[in-house]
Design a protein around this motif. Structure first.
Motif, PDB file in Angstrom:
ATOM      1  N   PRO A 135       0.947  -1.130  -0.193  1.00 19.93           N
ATOM      2  CA  PRO A 135      -0.154  -0.256   0.276  1.00 19.93           C
ATOM      3  C   PRO A 135       0.756   1.499   0.089  1.00 19.93           C
ATOM      4  O   PRO A 135       0.261   2.058  -0.921  1.00 19.93           O
ATOM      5  CB  PRO A 135      -0.763   0.087   1.325  1.00 19.93           C
ATOM      6  CG  PRO A 135      -0.709  -1.511   1.626  1.00 19.93           C
ATOM      7  CD  PRO A 135       0.731  -2.266   1.502  1.00 19.93           C
ATOM      8  N   ALA A 136       1.807   1.385   0.619  1.00 17.22           N
ATOM      9  CA  ALA A 136       2.998   2.541   0.589  1.00 17.22           C
ATOM     10  C   ALA A 136       3.237   2.954  -0.637  1.00 17.22           C
ATOM     11  O   ALA A 136       3.584   4.181  -1.774  1.00 17.22           O
ATOM     12  CB  ALA A 136       3.425   2.054   1.602  1.00 17.22           C
ATOM     13  N   GLY A 137       3.454   1.128  -1.280  1.00 18.45           N
ATOM     14  CA  GLY A 137       3.835   1.977  -3.317  1.00 18.45           C
ATOM     15  C   GLY A 137       2.860   3.074  -3.453  1.00 18.45           C
ATOM     16  O   GLY A 137       2.666   3.772  -4.638  1.00 18.45           O
ATOM     17  N   TRP A 138       1.700   1.889  -3.458  1.00 20.60           N
ATOM     18  CA  TRP A 138       0.608   2.804  -4.024  1.00 20.60           C
ATOM     19  C   TRP A 138       0.110   4.337  -4.187  1.00 20.60           C
ATOM     20  O   TRP A 138       0.288   4.895  -4.398  1.00 20.60           O
ATOM     21  CB  TRP A 138      -1.122   2.136  -3.890  1.00 20.60           C
ATOM     22  CG  TRP A 138      -0.442   0.583  -4.483  1.00 20.60           C
ATOM     23  CD1 TRP A 138      -0.179  -0.493  -4.398  1.00 20.60           C
ATOM     24  CD2 TRP A 138      -0.818   0.215  -5.755  1.00 20.60           C
ATOM     25  NE1 TRP A 138      -0.930  -1.713  -5.051  1.00 20.60           N
ATOM     26  CE2 TRP A 138      -1.663  -0.729  -6.467  1.00 20.60           C
ATOM     27  CE3 TRP A 138      -2.177   1.465  -6.964  1.00 20.60           C
ATOM     28  CZ2 TRP A 138      -2.084  -1.841  -7.543  1.00 20.60           C
ATOM     29  CZ3 TRP A 138      -2.583   0.791  -7.746  1.00 20.60           C
ATOM     30  CH2 TRP A 138      -2.165  -0.375  -8.194  1.00 20.60           C
ATOM     31  N   LEU A 139       0.094   4.838  -2.999  1.00 17.01           N
ATOM     32  CA  LEU A 139      -0.072   5.879  -2.297  1.00 17.01           C
ATOM     33  C   LEU A 139       1.594   6.442  -2.496  1.00 17.01           C
ATOM     34  O   LEU A 139       1.643   8.170  -3.660  1.00 17.01           O
ATOM     35  CB  LEU A 139      -0.204   5.529  -0.513  1.00 17.01           C
ATOM     36  CG  LEU A 139       0.056   7.336   0.218  1.00 17.01           C
ATOM     37  CD1 LEU A 139      -0.919   7.385  -0.523  1.00 17.01           C
ATOM     38  CD2 LEU A 139      -0.134   6.698   1.600  1.00 17.01           C
ATOM     39  N   ALA A 140       2.631   5.682  -3.235  1.00 15.54           N
ATOM     40  CA  ALA A 140       3.914   6.824  -3.077  1.00 15.54           C
ATOM     41  C   ALA A 140       3.488   7.509  -4.617  1.00 15.54           C
ATOM     42  O   ALA A 140       4.058   8.305  -5.315  1.00 15.54           O
ATOM     43  CB  ALA A 140       5.115   6.383  -3.071  1.00 15.54           C
ATOM     44  N   ALA A 145       0.330  11.956  -7.527  1.00 17.37           N
ATOM     45  CA  ALA A 145      -0.438  12.221  -8.892  1.00 17.37           C
ATOM     46  C   ALA A 145      -1.845  12.773  -8.974  1.00 17.37           C
ATOM     47  O   ALA A 145      -2.305  14.030  -9.954  1.00 17.37           O
ATOM     48  CB  ALA A 145      -0.996  10.824 -10.102  1.00 17.37           C
ATOM     49  N   LEU A 146      -2.650  12.189  -8.199  1.00 15.63           N
ATOM     50  CA  LEU A 146      -3.713  12.608  -7.681  1.00 15.63           C
ATOM     51  C   LEU A 146      -3.276  14.953  -7.028  1.00 15.63           C
ATOM     52  O   LEU A 146      -4.743  15.436  -7.516  1.00 15.63           O
ATOM     53  CB  LEU A 146      -4.813  12.581  -6.646  1.00 15.63           C
ATOM     54  CG  LEU A 146      -4.668  11.280  -6.495  1.00 15.63           C
ATOM     55  CD1 LEU A 146      -4.740  10.466  -5.978  1.00 15.63           C
ATOM     56  CD2 LEU A 146      -6.530  10.998  -7.628  1.00 15.63           C
TER      57      LEU A 146
END
Length: 176
Positions: A135-140, A145-146
């Protein structure tokens, strides 16, 4: 190597943010308006889809080919975007330079992905990453981008929607 790639990713997003600032400075909402803003959302959807694909699946022939198609579609839409704005809005040299960064980065990212794939032939299968990205990778990847691109694009579209000519607005009717 990963840190350098991530820094390049953040710089690409920063170029996207700066491009949206240029659009605002040249009053996109009242010049090229909804047409150009819609193309920006389409470009974000194409690259966002490629990002999600790369975060979700192991690289193999099919995912790398799909990424190539998304990158090519992004480039074509980018060209249409510039054509749409040309003559309707002031395209300043800094914005053109930012466009060169925004156009080159997806090609560079695809090249890196294709080279990584060449070292590990994943076949034609669509295989989920094992193990999945934390999840930390997705968040990073997604949070910047968002914040730097998706949010400004949505604000730009809202401004263009509000500024659209009265003739393009649907008539309001009263019931009863």
């Amino acid at each position: 190597m990963i840190a350098a790639l991530y820094l390049a990713y953040l710089l690409w997003l920063a170029a996207g943010w700066a491009d949206f600032r240029c659009h605002r400075h040249t009053d996109l909402a009242h010049t090229s308006g909804l047409r150009e803003s819609s193309l920006h959302l389409l470009q974000l959807a194409l690259i966002g889809g490629g990002t999600i694909l790369a975060l979700t699946f192991e690289l193999g022939r099919a995912p790398v080919l799909a990424l190539a198609a998304l990158v090519a579609a992004h480039a074509w839409v980018g060209y249409r975007d510039t054509c749409s704005a040309y003559g309707r809005r002031d395209l300043r040299p800094i914005e053109q330079h930012l466009h060169s960064v925004l156009d080159a980065a997806p090609v560079a990212a695809w090249t890196i992905a294709a080279l990584a794939y060449a070292a590990d032939d994943g076949g034609w299968d669509w295989r989920l990453r094992r193990p999945p990205l934390a999840p930390a990778g997705w968040l990073a990847v997604l949070a910047p981008a968002l914040l730097l691109c998706v949010w400004p694009a949505l604000r730009e579209f809202r401004s263009a929607w509000r500024a659209r000519p009265a003739a393009a607005r649907p008539e309001r009717t009263r019931a009863g």
